[in-house]
Write an enzyme that holds these catalytic residues in place. Structure first.
Site, PDB file in Angstrom:
ATOM      1  N   GLU A  99       0.245   5.754  13.110  1.00  0.00           N
ATOM      2  CA  GLU A  99      -1.033   5.180  13.502  1.00  0.00           C
ATOM      3  C   GLU A  99      -0.917   3.668  13.759  1.00  0.00           C
ATOM      4  O   GLU A  99      -1.535   3.145  14.668  1.00  0.00           O
ATOM      5  CB  GLU A  99      -2.067   5.464  12.399  1.00  0.00           C
ATOM      6  CG  GLU A  99      -3.481   5.037  12.717  1.00  0.00           C
ATOM      7  CD  GLU A  99      -4.077   5.764  13.935  1.00  0.00           C
ATOM      8  OE1 GLU A  99      -3.458   6.720  14.430  1.00  0.00           O
ATOM      9  OE2 GLU A  99      -5.162   5.343  14.371  1.00  0.00           O
ATOM     10  N   ASP A 100      -0.098   2.978  12.954  1.00  0.00           N
ATOM     11  CA  ASP A 100      -0.126   1.515  12.995  1.00  0.00           C
ATOM     12  C   ASP A 100       1.073   0.846  13.668  1.00  0.00           C
ATOM     13  O   ASP A 100       1.102  -0.375  13.786  1.00  0.00           O
ATOM     14  CB  ASP A 100      -0.241   0.952  11.557  1.00  0.00           C
ATOM     15  CG  ASP A 100      -1.566   1.343  10.919  1.00  0.00           C
ATOM     16  OD1 ASP A 100      -2.481   1.754  11.669  1.00  0.00           O
ATOM     17  OD2 ASP A 100      -1.686   1.260   9.687  1.00  0.00           O
TER      18      ASP A 100
ATOM     19  N   ASP B  72      -3.781   8.162  -1.026  1.00  0.00           N
ATOM     20  CA  ASP B  72      -4.086   7.070  -0.097  1.00  0.00           C
ATOM     21  C   ASP B  72      -5.486   6.523  -0.387  1.00  0.00           C
ATOM     22  O   ASP B  72      -5.699   5.321  -0.539  1.00  0.00           O
ATOM     23  CB  ASP B  72      -4.004   7.645   1.325  1.00  0.00           C
ATOM     24  CG  ASP B  72      -4.315   6.616   2.405  1.00  0.00           C
ATOM     25  OD1 ASP B  72      -3.934   5.449   2.229  1.00  0.00           O
ATOM     26  OD2 ASP B  72      -4.930   7.004   3.428  1.00  0.00           O
TER      27      ASP B  72
ATOM     28  N   HIS C 270       3.022   7.497   5.883  1.00  0.00           N
ATOM     29  CA  HIS C 270       1.729   8.047   6.295  1.00  0.00           C
ATOM     30  C   HIS C 270       0.955   7.204   7.296  1.00  0.00           C
ATOM     31  O   HIS C 270       0.105   7.712   8.008  1.00  0.00           O
ATOM     32  CB  HIS C 270       0.862   8.437   5.093  1.00  0.00           C
ATOM     33  CG  HIS C 270       0.118   7.301   4.456  1.00  0.00           C
ATOM     34  ND1 HIS C 270       0.602   6.623   3.384  1.00  0.00           N
ATOM     35  CD2 HIS C 270      -1.082   6.740   4.740  1.00  0.00           C
ATOM     36  CE1 HIS C 270      -0.259   5.682   3.024  1.00  0.00           C
ATOM     37  NE2 HIS C 270      -1.295   5.726   3.835  1.00  0.00           N
TER      38      HIS C 270
ATOM     39  N   ASP D 169     -20.045  14.083 -26.780  1.00  0.00           N
ATOM     40  CA  ASP D 169     -18.594  14.095 -26.603  1.00  0.00           C
ATOM     41  C   ASP D 169     -18.080  12.832 -25.936  1.00  0.00           C
ATOM     42  O   ASP D 169     -17.346  12.879 -24.964  1.00  0.00           O
ATOM     43  CB  ASP D 169     -18.173  15.333 -25.810  1.00  0.00           C
ATOM     44  CG  ASP D 169     -19.090  15.567 -24.637  1.00  0.00           C
ATOM     45  OD1 ASP D 169     -19.968  14.713 -24.390  1.00  0.00           O
ATOM     46  OD2 ASP D 169     -18.929  16.595 -23.970  1.00  0.00           O
TER      47      ASP D 169
ATOM     48  N   HIS E 135       0.837  -1.212   0.000  1.00  0.00           N
ATOM     49  CA  HIS E 135       0.000   0.000   0.000  1.00  0.00           C
ATOM     50  C   HIS E 135       0.870   1.259   0.000  1.00  0.00           C
ATOM     51  O   HIS E 135       0.627   2.200  -0.747  1.00  0.00           O
ATOM     52  CB  HIS E 135      -0.909  -0.036   1.228  1.00  0.00           C
ATOM     53  CG  HIS E 135      -1.649   1.240   1.499  1.00  0.00           C
ATOM     54  ND1 HIS E 135      -2.560   1.774   0.616  1.00  0.00           N
ATOM     55  CD2 HIS E 135      -1.611   2.096   2.568  1.00  0.00           C
ATOM     56  CE1 HIS E 135      -3.053   2.896   1.129  1.00  0.00           C
ATOM     57  NE2 HIS E 135      -2.492   3.119   2.303  1.00  0.00           N
TER      58      HIS E 135
HETATM   59 MN    MN Z   1      -3.038   4.453   4.023  1.00  0.00          MN
END
Ligand code: MN
Length: 738
Positions: free
Chosen positions: A92-93, A157, A88, A277, A64
C-alpha cells in the site's frame, strides 16, 4: 495549535521494541534456519522500503511494523504470519507489488499481504459515513480475509494503531475508536482473542468516554488497595490447601478491565459498590480433574455466592473459552471471582483461536492438534476450502451464510459419545447431521433428541443429546429442509444436492424427448416398434458414428437436434416405406378396429381416452349421438350411471393387435434417479413411452409418476406392472381413469 506542536510520546508511551526483541520471542518456537532467515530478510526489506517514511507521530514507519510483528510473535504465530505482519503495509505504501512479494517470500505470504492490502483500501471508516451497519463491516472484513491469519494481523495492526492514537486529531481518535468498538472488538471476541479484546476495549473507552474512564480507573485502584491485604490472606490459605492436596498450581490475581466495569456500571446499571468481581483470582493447574478438585477445596474454605458458579469446562463458550468460574465471599465480606483452568485452557483464554493456531514445529501432537482445529473450527475449514471454488454467485451466498455462522453461533449439543458440537442458534437435527458430515446429512432419515424421536425441524437447545438415524437407501435431502436449516454448511450442501438432482431430472426429460422424436421419425417413414428396435439396440457402429457411448446419450443429443433425427435415419439407411395404414397409427380406424359390437354393422368405434381400454379389458360401448360408439372399460366411473345408451362390445380375436396407449400411475417414495430408473426399465423392456410426468406429493416425501405407455394387451400390462414394482422405492402401480 499549541496542542499540535507538542510531540506525542514515542510509541504512544508504550515500551518501544526492537527487532531483536521480536526475534527473542519467535526464536523460542521457530527453530528452522530457513524460516528464521526469511523473517530477517523481511525485516531488512521493510526497513529499506519504508525508509524515509514516518508515522503521524514523527517516528520511523518501521516502528509500527516491528510492534505489530511483536504482537503476532507473542501469539506464537508461524513464520508466514510474522513475515506478513512485517510486510502488511509495504504494497500500500511503497512501490513493491504483490508479485514482488510472491517472488521473494512465496505464494502463502503474498496472498496474506494481498488480502491485507485490499482490506486497507476498503477504508472501512469512510464507509461508516455511508449507510453501512457495523455488522456489514464485520462481514466484509471477514469475507475479504479468507484466512484467519489475515484477521489476526489486522487485529494486531489495529491494536498498535490504538496504542498510538494520541498522535491523531480528536476527530480521528473518536472515529477510529468507534469503528474498533463496532467492527474489530466483536471479531476479537468471537475469535477468543481476549487479551487483545480487553486492551482494545480499554483504549476505545479512554478516547470515547475520557471522564468516565478516569473515574473508573481511580475507583478501581482505590478498591484494589483496600482489598490487597485480604487478598494476600486468601491466596495463602488456598495455596496451603492445594499444597497439602498435592495439586500443582500457579496463582495470580488481577483487576478486571476498565471497560468491563464501565459496561456493568453504565450499560447494566450496577453501582460500583455492587460489582462483585472486581478482583479475579486465577488458578492454573495441570489436569481437568485437578480443576474440579481445586474448586471443591475452595468451596470448603469459602462460601460460594449462589448462582455464580459456571462450568465452562463441560460447556465451553462459543469462542472455545474453557474454565471453572465461582465467586467466593472472604471473611471480611469482600467478593472474589475465582477462575480455575489448565495451562492449555489458559492459553486459549488469552489468545483464543490463535492458541490453536500456535505454531508448533514437528510437534509430537501435531496430528491431534490438527484434528482439534478441524473439530472446533469446521467453519473455518469450509471457509478455506471454499476459495477453491469459482462459482461466484453461490460464493457470495456461501459467505453470507458463513459469516452468519461465525457471528451467531451459540448453542452446544452433544453427540451420543458426549462430544460437544457447536451450532448456530435455531439449529435443527439436520444442521447437526451436516455438521458431522455431508454424507450423514444427505442420508438422514430421522433424529433422536435426548432419546426421543423428533421431527427433523425441531429446534435444538444447548445441552441436547442428538442422535441421527441414517439409511443407505435414504432419498437424500428434501428441498423443504431449506425452510428450517440455519447453518451455512447445511444450506449449501442441500442446495448442491438438489441442483444435482434437477440436472439429472432435466437430462432424463431430454432423453425421453429425444427418444420419442426418433421413434416418431421412424414411424413417419412407416416402421413399427419392433423394426425400430432392431435398428437401434446393440448398434455399436451407430454409437461410434455419432461419438456417444450409449443410446441415452444419443437421445439426449437428438433432443437438442445434435444430431437431427434425419441424420440418424440417413445413417441407418432408413427409407420411407410405402405402406397401407400401419398397425401402429394412432387413430384406430373402424375398418381395422379391434372392437366389434354385435349387430351394429360398420359403425365407428373409438377407444375412450378417460380409461384407455386395451385388449383383454372388460369393455362396454357408449353410444354418442352422431359420433358412433366409444369403448370404455366396464369399471369406468364415467359410464357407471348409464344403462340405456350402453351396448356390449367385444375384442376381435381375428386380427393381430397393435399397440394401444394406456395411462398408468406409479407411486413411490422419492429418491434420486427414480425417474431415470423407471424410464430405463421401460426402455429395456421395449415399452414405448408416449409421455411421462413426475410430481412430488405429501410434502415431497412421495412421488407420483404418470405415464402413457404403449402396450398390446392387458396381459402385457400386468407383466410390465410386475417389472416396475421391482424398482426400489416403487410401491404401487395402477391404471389411471381420468
Ligand atoms: Mn499498519
Amino acid at each position: 495549535m499549541s496542542e499540535e506542536k507538542k510531540l506525542p510520546p514515542v510509541n504512544g508511551g508504550y515500551p518501544l521494541h526492537t527487532f531483536d526483541e521480536v526475534k527473542d520471542v519467535y526464536m523460542e518456537y521457530i527453530s528452522s534456519p530457513e524460516d528464521r532467515k526469511a523473517i530477517e530478510t523481511a525485516f531488512n526489506f521493510i526497513v529499506e522500503k519504508h525508509q524515509g517514511q514516518t508515522r503521524r507521530s514523527g517516528e520511523p514507519y518501521h516502528h509500527h511494523l516491528i510492534e505489530v510483528s511483536y504482537i503476532i510473535a507473542k501469539l506464537h504465530c508461524g513464520p508466514a504470519t510474522i513475515i506478513s505482519a512485517l510486510l502488511h503495509d509495504v504494497v500500500e505504501d511503497t512501490d513493491v507489488t504483490v508479485e514482488d512479494i510472491k517472488r521473494m517470500f512465496g505464494e502463502d505470504v503474498s496472498s496474506i499481504v494481498d488480502a491485507l492490502t485490499k482490506i486497507q483500501r476498503l477504508k472501512l471508516s469512510k464507509m461508516q459515513a455511508e449507510e453501512f451497519e457495523a455488522e456489514d463491516h464485520r462481514k466484509i472484513l471477514i469475507g475479504m480475509a479468507k484466512d484467519i491469519r489475515v484477521i489476526i494481523i489486522k487485529l494486531a495492526d489495529r491494536l498498535h494503531n490504538l496504542r498510538t492514537l494520541g498522535a491523531l486529531s480528536r476527530e480521528r481518535q473518536i472515529a477510529i475508536s468507534q469503528e474498533t468498538l463496532d467492527v474489530f472488538i466483536p471479531i476479537a471476541h468471537r475469535l477468543g482473542l481476549d487479551k487483545i479484546k480487553s486492551e482494545m476495549s480499554d483504549l476505545c473507552l479512554k478516547y470515547l468516554e475520557p471522564e468516565k474512564f478516569e473515574e473508573i480507573k481511580k475507583l478501581l485502584s482505590k478498591k484494589a488497595k483496600t482489598m490487597d491485604k485480604s487478598l494476600d490472606g486468601i491466596k495463602k490459605r488456598i495455596a496451603d490447601v492445594l499444597f497439602k492436596a498435592n495439586i500443582p498450581f500457579q496463582m495470580e490475581s488481577r483487576v478486571k478491565s476498565t471497560y468491563s466495569i464501565y459496561n456493568k456500571m453504565y450499560n447494566k446499571g450496577h453501582p460500583f459498590d455492587e460489582i462483585y468481581d472486581i478482583l479475579a483470582l486465577r488458578i492454573i493447574t495441570q489436569t481437568e480433574i485437578q480443576c474440579y478438585e481445586t474448586l471443591g477445596l475452595i468451596h470448603q474454605l469459602y462460601k460460594p455466592v449462589p448462582g455464580r458458579f459456571k462450568d465452562y469446562i463441560a460447556m465451553p463458550k462459543p469462542n472455545m473459552y474453557q474454565s471453572l468460574h465461582t465467586t467466593i465471599v472472604s471473611g471480611d465480606g469482600n467478593f472474589y471471582e475465582v477462575q480455575i483452568r489448565t495451562k492449555e485452557m489458559d492459553d486459549v483464554a488469552e489468545s483464543g483461536v490463535a492458541a490453536h493456531w500456535a505454531y508448533k514445529e514437528g510437534g509430537y501432537n501435531k496430528e491431534k492438534e490438527q484434528r482439534e482445529i478441524e473439530n472446533k473450527l469446521h467453519w473455518f475449514k469450509n471457509f478455506v476450502a471454499y476459495s477453491d471454488d469459482n462459482d461466484s454467485d453461490s460464493a457470495s451466498d456461501y459467505m453470507k451464510n458463513l459469516t452468519k455462522d461465525i457471528f451467531e453461533a451459540n448453542i452446544y449439543v452433544f453427540t451420543p459419545k458426549g462430544k460437544v458440537i457447536e451450532l448456530p442458534t435455531g439449529a435443527t437435527p439436520v444442521d447437526f447431521a451436516y455438521h458431522i458430515h455431508t454424507k450423514v446429512g444427505d442420508t438422514t432419515v430421522g433424529a433422536l433428541v435426548n432419546g426421543m424421536m423428533v421431527p427433523l425441524n425441531t429446534v435444538l437447545k444447548t445441552g441436547d443429546m442428538v442422535e441421527i438415524k441414517t439409511s443407505k437407501t435414504a432419498v437424500g435431502p428434501k428441498e423443504r429442509w431449506l425452510d428450517f436449516v440455519v447453518s451455512g454448511v447445511a444450506k449449501t450442501q442441500i442446495k448442491k444436492f438438489i441442483a444435482k438432482q434437477n440436472a439429472e431430472a432435466i437430462r432424463a426429460e431430454r432423453v425421453t424427448k429425444g427418444h420419442q422424436n426418433l421413434i416418431d421419425a421412424f414411424k413417419d417413414r412407416g416402421y413399427n416398434q419392433e423394426e425400430i428396435d432392431e435398428f437401434l439396440v446393440d448398434n455399436k457402429a451407430l454409437l461410434q458414428n455419432f461419438e456417444v457411448s450409449s443410446l441415452e446419450d444419443l437421445y439426449f443429443g437428438i433432443a437438442k437436434r445434435k444430431p437431427t433425427c434425419s441424420a440418424v435415419l440417413d445413417y441407418l439407411h432408413v427409407k420411407k416405406k410405402n405402406l397401407l395404414p400401419a398397425k401402429t397409427t394412432k387413430k384406430h380406424r373402424h375398418d381395422d378396429c379391434p372392437i366389434y359390437a354385435q349387430g351394429t354393422g360398420r359403425i365407428a368405434i373409438s377407444l375412450a381416452s378417460c380409461c384407455t381400454p386395451i385388449p383383454g379389458d372388460d369393455i362396454v360401448g357408449y353410444i354418442t349421438k352422431g359420433k358412433g360408439i366409444t369403448a370404455h372399460r366396464k369399471n369406468c366411473p364415467n359410464i357407471m350411471r348409464e344403462s340405456e345408451r350402453l351396448v356390449p362390445l367385444y375384442w376381435r380375436d381375428d386380427i393381430e393387435f397393435a399397440s394401444y396407449p394406456v395411462d398408468i400411475l406409479i407411486e413411490a417414495s422419492d429418491r434420486p434417479n427414480l425417474l431415470t430408473d423407471v424410464m430405463n426399465t421401460l426402455s429395456m423392456n421395449k415399452v414405448p413411452i408416449s409421455s411421462i410426468h413426475a410430481k412430488l406429493v405429501s410434502n415431497g416425501d412421495k412421488v407420483h409418476i404418470t405415464a402413457t405407455i404403449m402396450v398390446s394387451d392387458n396381459k402385457r400390462l400386468r407383466d410390465i406392472a410386475n417389472i416396475l414394482e421391482g424398482i426400489s422405492a416403487v410401491y404401487s402401480i395402477s391404471r389411471v381413469i381420468h
